[in-house]
Design an enzyme around this catalytic site. Structure first.
Site, PDB file in Angstrom:
ATOM      1  N   HIS A   1      38.695 -14.710 -43.853  1.00  0.00           N
ATOM      2  CA  HIS A   1      39.002 -15.995 -43.125  1.00  0.00           C
ATOM      3  C   HIS A   1      38.390 -15.935 -41.915  1.00  0.00           C
ATOM      4  CE1 HIS A   1      42.613 -14.164 -45.647  1.00  0.00           C
ATOM      5  NE2 HIS A   1      42.531 -15.601 -46.069  1.00  0.00           N
TER       6      HIS A   1
HETATM    7  S1  FES Z   1      39.965 -12.644 -41.558  1.00  0.00           S
HETATM    8 FE1  FES Z   1      41.526 -12.521 -43.054  1.00  0.00          FE
HETATM    9  S2  FES Z   1      41.474 -10.639 -44.215  1.00  0.00           S
HETATM   10 FE2  FES Z   1      39.978 -10.439 -42.623  1.00  0.00          FE
END
Ligand code: FES
Length: 212
Positions: free
Chosen positions: A177
């Site tokens: 993410h």
């Molecule tokens: S940014 Fe979501 S698990 Fe690493």
């Protein structure tokens, strides 16, 4: 020795001391009774003696019975060994990282360059989502040791290989993410709330580190 093992051992010692004191008092009575009543109290003396003998035998029996249980609470050598990981770091060059496994988790070990260290130190704490001094996260400036798990949802960030994407802060980048970590493993950008965890570890010598 683990805490439950220690506690039970102490309890056992107290039980023994208690029984010893009771036995001593009873035995004192036996001797005293002997002096005073002589032959007329032979029967009572025999009863007291039997009492002391029963307590002593009971204590020895209890200890014999309890010992295997107490011993079984002490983790076996192989279990203790699983809780730690010994790593030879003599072949890691400056700027390189390796990944080892500790308790089923990836652990990143990076030998930081002078630039990495300078970047990690020259950051205002007020700019950090999870403020932490670099000096509180390392034992030796050139070695950074982290649990290699993103604190957002648990992905393993990239940045271990020289060719990996390391994110905007030259540390690690979590592609799940988009979390960016700096050269101290601190979260700098993205949804992860916390810095990557520093596991317990110690240097056994200049070439060996024990994790766990
Ligand atoms: S940014 Fe979501 S698990 Fe690493």
């Amino acid at each position: 020795m683990t805490t439950p093992y220690l506690v039970l051992t102490v309890i056992l010692i107290f039980i023994f001391l208690f029984i010893y004191m009771v036995s001593t008092v009873v035995w004192g009575k036996v001797v005293s009774a002997n002096d005073k009543k002589a032959e007329s109290n032979k029967e009572e003396t025999r009863r007291d003696f039997l009492h002391v003998s029963t307590i002593t035998i009971g204590a020895i029996g209890s200890a014999t019975f309890m010992w295997p249980f107490i011993k079984s609470m002490n983790p076996a050598e192989d279990t203790l060994a699983l809780g730690t990981t010994e790593v030879d770091i003599s072949n890691i060059d400056e700027g390189q990282s390796i990944t080892v496994t500790w308790r089923g988790k990836p652990v990143f070990i990076r030998k930081r360059s002078k630039e990495d260290i300078a970047e990690a130190k020259n950051v205002k704490l007020s700019n950090l989502p999870d403020p932490e001094q670099d000096s509180d996260r390392v034992k030796k400036e050139d070695w950074l040791i982290l649990v290699g798990v993103c604190t957002h949802l648990g992905c393993v960030p990239s940045g271990q290989k020289v060719s990996d994407k390391k994110g905007d802060f030259n540390g690690w980048y979590c592609p799940c993410h988009g979390s960016h970590y700096d050269t101290s493993g601190r979260i700098r950008k993205g949804p992860a709330p916390d810095n990557m965890e520093v596991p317990p570890y110690k240097f056994l010598n200049d070439n060996t580190v024990l994790i766990g």
